[in-house]
Design a protein around this motif. Structure first.
Motif, short mmCIF file in Angstrom:
data_model
loop_
_atom_site.label_atom_id
_atom_site.label_comp_id
_atom_site.label_asym_id
_atom_site.label_seq_id
_atom_site.Cartn_x
_atom_site.Cartn_y
_atom_site.Cartn_z
N PRO A 23 -19.48 -25.03 -8.75
CA PRO A 23 -20.86 -25.45 -9.01
C PRO A 23 -21.05 -25.81 -10.49
N THR A 24 -21.67 -26.94 -10.76
CA THR A 24 -21.90 -27.38 -12.15
C THR A 24 -23.25 -28.07 -12.28
N MET A 25 -23.63 -28.26 -13.54
CA MET A 25 -24.80 -29.09 -13.84
C MET A 25 -24.36 -30.40 -14.49
N HIS B 287 -17.05 -31.37 -19.43
CA HIS B 287 -16.15 -31.21 -20.58
C HIS B 287 -14.90 -30.49 -20.06
N HIS C 207 -15.30 -27.49 -17.66
CA HIS C 207 -15.53 -27.81 -16.24
C HIS C 207 -14.21 -28.24 -15.57
N LEU D 238 -11.94 -25.45 -14.68
CA LEU D 238 -12.40 -24.74 -13.48
C LEU D 238 -11.96 -25.50 -12.23
N TYR E 32 -31.73 -32.35 -20.77
CA TYR E 32 -30.38 -31.84 -20.48
C TYR E 32 -29.44 -33.05 -20.35
N PHE F 60 -16.26 -19.71 -11.16
CA PHE F 60 -17.30 -19.66 -12.20
C PHE F 60 -16.64 -19.32 -13.52
N GLY F 61 -17.25 -19.75 -14.64
CA GLY F 61 -16.68 -19.51 -15.95
C GLY F 61 -17.16 -18.21 -16.57
N LYS G 100 -17.69 -17.88 -19.54
CA LYS G 100 -18.62 -18.20 -20.62
C LYS G 100 -20.02 -17.69 -20.26
N ASP G 101 -20.36 -17.82 -18.97
CA ASP G 101 -21.64 -17.30 -18.47
C ASP G 101 -21.36 -15.97 -17.79
N PRO H 201 -11.37 -18.03 -17.59
CA PRO H 201 -11.64 -17.65 -18.98
C PRO H 201 -12.41 -18.74 -19.74
N ILE H 202 -12.97 -18.36 -20.86
CA ILE H 202 -13.75 -19.31 -21.67
C ILE H 202 -12.81 -20.36 -22.27
N VAL H 203 -13.21 -21.62 -22.14
CA VAL H 203 -12.45 -22.72 -22.75
C VAL H 203 -13.15 -23.08 -24.06
N MET I 93 -16.86 -24.35 -25.33
CA MET I 93 -17.34 -25.65 -24.85
C MET I 93 -18.61 -25.47 -24.03
#
Ligand code: AMP
Length: 284
Positions: free
Chosen positions: A28-30, A34, A37, A40, A71, A146-147, A149-150, A174-176, A184
């Motif tokens: 799932p993305t918005m 980058h 994403h 993932l 956005y 899911f990342g 990062k969140d 993991p966080i990229v 990112m």
């Protein structure tokens, strides 16, 4: 790559995959993709036969004074990037298809949604859990990525899946980061050159917390003060929160240990709100 916009068409596609015996992964993305994403998507592809990416800037997770209207969006480029990753379906519904007139049902993960970003952004996580549960019902994936990062979002979704017996395996990526450490984010596109320098305060703040922890400074009140002071030394920064929390319960801790995560949100020039986190005992 198929681009589907209607929930009905999306569900029909998944039904075919089930008949074919294919396992489906969802990211799932918005949008405004980058490397985070795309990583993932690569991870998700390893866990299934078919890969679906949803692209939906979910209006109900934005507060009234937040950045829904500005956005960043770039649908054509996103389609090219997703296709390049072997995505089979890009599911990009309109807001009206997801929330038709009369819509009134929401999903709420009560306790975990209150702290950190939830305190800062009332209603945000109810918007997230509602849209993610809708996406799970529409796409019916076997797993979803899911990342980290969140981090709070990931914990909340794991809780929701467990509490509601949703049969979707949740995988964490993991966080990229950019080469200089900035996590990112689509919102990095808002930053001008000076703000980009201030944005480094988040990853540098985490690095400071880690080095203090390694030096044996475990009192989180002291760590918080030092990290805060460091972040505020960058131009235009305002600290929304700095929290030292247990990485499983997300409860604040007084004394740091190897399960402690530092999570922070910083707003730059009153306009760009960024988040980051890291385990004190970790590196990523
Ligand atoms: P977004 O489009 O910002 O809602 O993000 C979609 C997914 O990508 C979420 O699961 C995010 O946690 C994840 N994500 C965004 N940025 C990063 C990053 N820098 N590293 C890892 N995952 C990320």
């Amino acid at each position: 790559m198929k681009i589907l916009t209607s929930p009905g068409a999306m569900r029909a596609w998944t039904r075919e995959q089930v008949v074919l015996g294919n396992k489906t992964a969802l990211v799932p993305t918005m949008g405004f993709f980058h490397e985070g994403h795309l990583s993932l998507m690569r991870m998700a592809a390893q866990y299934a036969d078919t890969l679906v990416v949803s692209l939906f800037v979910n209006p109900i997770q934005f507060g009234p004074n937040e950045d829904l209207d500005r956005y960043p969006r770039s649908f054509t480029k996103d389609c090219e990037l997703a296709e390049g990753e072997g995505v089979e379906v890009l599911f990009a519904p309109e807001a009206g298809d997801m929330y038709p007139p009369g819509f009134q049902t929401t999903v709420s993960v009560e306790h975990l949604s209150r702290s950190l970003c939830g305190a800062d952004r009332p209603g945000h996580f109810n918007g997230v859990t509602t849209v993610v549960s809708k996406l799970f019902h529409i796409v019916q994936p076997d797993c979803a990525v899911f990342g980290q990062k969140d981090f709070q979002q990931l914990s909340i979704i794991r809780r929701m899946v467990q509490d509601l017996d949703i049969g979707v395996d949740i995988l964490a990526h993991p966080i990229v980061r950019e080469p200089d450490g900035l996590a990112m984010s689509s919102r990095n596109a808002y930053l001008d050159a000076d703000q980009r320098k201030s944005a480094l305060s988040l990853s540098k703040g985490i690095a400071l917390a880690r080095s203090l922890y390694t030096d044996g400074k475990l009192d989180t009140a002291v760590l918080t003060e030092k990290v805060k002071k460091h972040i505020l030394s960058y131009s235009g920064t305002e600290v929304n929160y700095i929290s030292f929390i247990d990485c499983s319960s997300l409860e604040p801790v007084d004394r740091a240990d190897q399960e402690t995560l530092v999570a922070l949100a910083v707003t730059i020039d009153g306009r760009v709100r960024l988040i980051d986190n890291g385990l004190l005992a970790g590196t990523g």
